[in-house]
Write a protein that holds these residues in place. Structure first.
Motif, PDB file in Angstrom:
ATOM      1  N   UNK A 106     -10.411 -18.110 -34.929  1.00 12.53           N
ATOM      2  CA  UNK A 106      -9.643 -17.208 -35.787  1.00 12.53           C
ATOM      3  C   UNK A 106      -9.889 -15.753 -35.382  1.00 12.53           C
ATOM      4  N   UNK A 107     -11.140 -15.364 -35.208  1.00  8.43           N
ATOM      5  CA  UNK A 107     -11.444 -13.996 -34.803  1.00  8.43           C
ATOM      6  C   UNK A 107     -10.874 -13.721 -33.411  1.00  8.43           C
ATOM      7  N   UNK A 108     -11.036 -14.674 -32.497  1.00  7.27           N
ATOM      8  CA  UNK A 108     -10.510 -14.478 -31.154  1.00  7.27           C
ATOM      9  C   UNK A 108      -9.002 -14.326 -31.129  1.00  7.27           C
ATOM     10  N   UNK A 109      -8.321 -14.956 -32.089  1.00  7.93           N
ATOM     11  CA  UNK A 109      -6.855 -14.904 -32.108  1.00  7.93           C
ATOM     12  C   UNK A 109      -6.325 -13.487 -32.306  1.00  7.93           C
ATOM     13  N   UNK A 110      -7.148 -12.586 -32.856  1.00 10.21           N
ATOM     14  CA  UNK A 110      -6.676 -11.213 -33.040  1.00 10.21           C
ATOM     15  C   UNK A 110      -6.458 -10.505 -31.700  1.00 10.21           C
ATOM     16  N   UNK A 143      -2.907 -15.927 -35.585  1.00 15.19           N
ATOM     17  CA  UNK A 143      -4.037 -16.185 -36.492  1.00 15.19           C
ATOM     18  C   UNK A 143      -3.966 -17.554 -37.169  1.00 15.19           C
ATOM     19  N   UNK A 144      -2.755 -18.009 -37.509  1.00 18.73           N
ATOM     20  CA  UNK A 144      -2.624 -19.339 -38.106  1.00 18.73           C
ATOM     21  C   UNK A 144      -3.069 -20.414 -37.112  1.00 18.73           C
ATOM     22  N   UNK A 145      -2.706 -20.238 -35.847  1.00 17.45           N
ATOM     23  CA  UNK A 145      -3.145 -21.182 -34.820  1.00 17.45           C
ATOM     24  C   UNK A 145      -4.656 -21.135 -34.650  1.00 17.45           C
ATOM     25  N   UNK A 196      -9.877 -23.829 -35.498  1.00 13.86           N
ATOM     26  CA  UNK A 196     -11.211 -23.899 -36.105  1.00 13.86           C
ATOM     27  C   UNK A 196     -11.368 -25.154 -36.951  1.00 13.86           C
ATOM     28  N   UNK A 197     -10.285 -25.588 -37.549  1.00 12.99           N
ATOM     29  CA  UNK A 197     -10.341 -26.741 -38.455  1.00 12.99           C
ATOM     30  C   UNK A 197     -10.411 -28.064 -37.691  1.00 12.99           C
ATOM     31  N   UNK A 198      -9.558 -28.236 -36.668  1.00 11.74           N
ATOM     32  CA  UNK A 198      -9.479 -29.543 -36.013  1.00 11.74           C
ATOM     33  C   UNK A 198     -10.090 -29.571 -34.620  1.00 11.74           C
ATOM     34  N   UNK A 199     -10.416 -28.394 -34.087  1.00 15.62           N
ATOM     35  CA  UNK A 199     -10.939 -28.317 -32.724  1.00 15.62           C
ATOM     36  C   UNK A 199      -9.883 -27.813 -31.765  1.00 15.62           C
ATOM     37  N   UNK A 200     -10.174 -26.692 -31.093  1.00 13.65           N
ATOM     38  CA  UNK A 200      -9.177 -26.055 -30.232  1.00 13.65           C
ATOM     39  C   UNK A 200      -8.746 -26.952 -29.082  1.00 13.65           C
ATOM     40  N   UNK A 219      -2.909 -18.866 -29.365  1.00 11.92           N
ATOM     41  CA  UNK A 219      -3.710 -18.262 -30.422  1.00 11.92           C
ATOM     42  C   UNK A 219      -5.203 -18.509 -30.266  1.00 11.92           C
ATOM     43  N   UNK A 220      -5.623 -19.743 -29.948  1.00 11.09           N
ATOM     44  CA  UNK A 220      -7.061 -20.015 -29.797  1.00 11.09           C
ATOM     45  C   UNK A 220      -7.648 -19.638 -28.434  1.00 11.09           C
TER      46      UNK A 220
END
Length: 450
Positions: A165-169, A307-309, A314-318, A365-366
């Motif tokens: 999530x942070x990296x997606x920025x 960011x949604x991606x 983060x939730x399911x594994x990049x 995103x990830x």
């Protein structure tokens, strides 16, 4: 020679993430993304005005050759990026992320300003294209380390479980640049005649972009160093150091995996955002502003999509997300281009751009978090810079020139689809067959070993 660290408050932040304030984290995020945004703003503007730049700096009397020379100069910036990645990545791993990012923003601003101020061929002759080439080399060297160092800074500030999530920025900053650059392009092409665009209009975005430099330097100079880097430095008792030979011996597999992560995304990004305006004009024979409008909307969608991606990854594994998204893109790339070519209208171009944007958001995103996850703190900037820049140079920066040349040689306008399918297969192979990719697919929380 031992690297020294002067006593500066910014060099000695709290050692743990838990002790960081929200304002410190926000400042680190802004410092990380602002340079990447400037990089993409400049790259995209160059692509949008490729035909005009060709006429201003490469007036060879042949439109196709002139455009090829312009795209070739665009590609030069990518050719030198791996060199910049090695040198600047190693520098960032020795002296820290903050100092490196401060230096890079000034280099990028200087190259952008040079591009905007260089007189045309009619005024200074051969010096004009040479100065443009110099600007591209300067930018290529600086951005060689920009993405990697900024991505390292972002993810090293991120709490565990929020790295993607942070990296997606970092990718979001590209989307913001996409919106701003395409908005500039749309406004200028809609309100200026051809003569005004060629004489001064195309220069305005470059000059505005250069103004970001001093602001970015101030923000980056004030931000605290990455907590993970400070912790590593204190644990070692000296600046981290590793030879290039040792890096390849220990991290070669991770580097191949990282290149696989990037290839399909960068090919998609450069074809749909940088090359598409030229493709719409030359192959589809539609007004440039049609492509720029869709590109601006794509940027707006991506600002939310990246960011949604990142959250989903983060939730399911990049790495578990990577495979199905890439496979879907390989399957639909040809039908999407074929549908547009069957009846080239602004509506179809726009619809195709939106489909590509959604896929690209899920795919890219990830990316910053995925790349930094492959390398330990001591070699993170080097590893990400080297892998990222080789992949982007081969499949991204050279994509407009490669695809444009193949279209000219084959006479087929469906070439971009074949290029994307090829890139997708290469990515799937590199990630799927490397030990690093297999390990992270099994265990999404696995970390690189120091």
């Amino acid at each position: 020679m031992e690297t020294t660290f002067p006593p500066n408050a910014a060099d000695h932040p709290p050692a743990s993430l838990a002790s960081l304030s929200k304002s410190q984290i926000r400042r680190a995020v802004l410092a990380s993304v602002i340079g990447n945004g400037l990089e993409w703003f400049d790259f995209l503007i160059y692509g949008y005005f490729a035909k005009i730049i060709a006429h201003v700096f490469f007036p060879v009397g042949n439109a196709a050759l002139s455009t090829t020379l312009t795209l070739g100069t665009f590609a030069v910036g990518f050719i030198v990026r791996p060199l910049g990645g090695i040198v600047i990545g190693a520098y960032a791993d020795r002296v820290g992320r903050r100092k490196t990012l401060s230096m890079l923003i000034l280099m990028m601003a200087a190259s952008t300003l040079l591009m905007g101020l260089t007189p045309g061929y009619s005024s200074i002759g051969i010096a004009a294209p040479l100065l443009v080439l110099l600007a591209r080399v300067m930018q290529g060297l600086s951005v060689g380390g920009e993405f990697a160092t900024a991505a390292a800074m972002l993810t090293e500030y991120a709490p565990r479980g929020k790295k993607m999530y942070f990296g997606s920025f970092q990718m979001t900053s590209q989307a913001v640049a996409l919106v701003l650059s395409s908005a500039f392009g749309y406004f200028l092409t809609s309100n200026l005649d051809r003569a005004s665009l060629e004489s001064w209009g195309w220069r305005v975005p470059f000059l505005v972009g250069a103004l970001v430099g001093p602001v970015g330097f101030y923000i980056r100079h004030k931000v605290a160093e990455s907590p993970e880097f400070v912790e590593l430095r204190e644990r070692l008792g000296h600046a981290p150091r590793q030879s290039i030979r040792g890096f390849f011996r220990q991290r070669g597999d991770a580097s191949l995996c990282a290149m696989g992560v990037i290839i399909v995304g960068t090919a998609t990004n450069y074809l749909w955002h940088t090359f598409m305006p030229l493709y719409v004009e030359r192959q589809l024979h539609l007004p440039l502003k049609n492509a720029l409008f869709g590109t601006a909307v794509s940027g707006l969608v991506s600002i939310v999509g990246y960011p949604l991606a990142g959250k989903l990854a983060d939730r399911i594994g990049a790495y578990r997300l990577f495979f199905p998204v890439t496979i879907v893109w390989v399957v639909i790339a040809y039908p999407l281009f074929a549908w547009v070519l069957a009846s080239p209208t602004p509506g179809r171009v726009f619809a195709a751009q939106m489909v590509a944007t959604v896929v690209l958001s899920l795919m890219s995103g990830p990316h910053p978090g995925m790349l930094t996850q492959l390398f330990p703190t001591a070699t993170r900037s080097t590893g990400v810079a080297l892998s990222y820049n080789i992949a982007v140079t081969m499949f991204g920066g050279l994509a407009p020139l490669t695809v444009s040349t193949l279209i000219t040689v084959t006479g087929s306008n469906i070439v971009p689809a074949y290029y994307l399918i090829f890139a997708g297969f290469v990515s799937l192979a590199l990630v799927g067959l490397t030990r690093s990719g297999q390990r992270l697919r099994r265990d999404p929380d696995a970390l690189a070993l120091d």
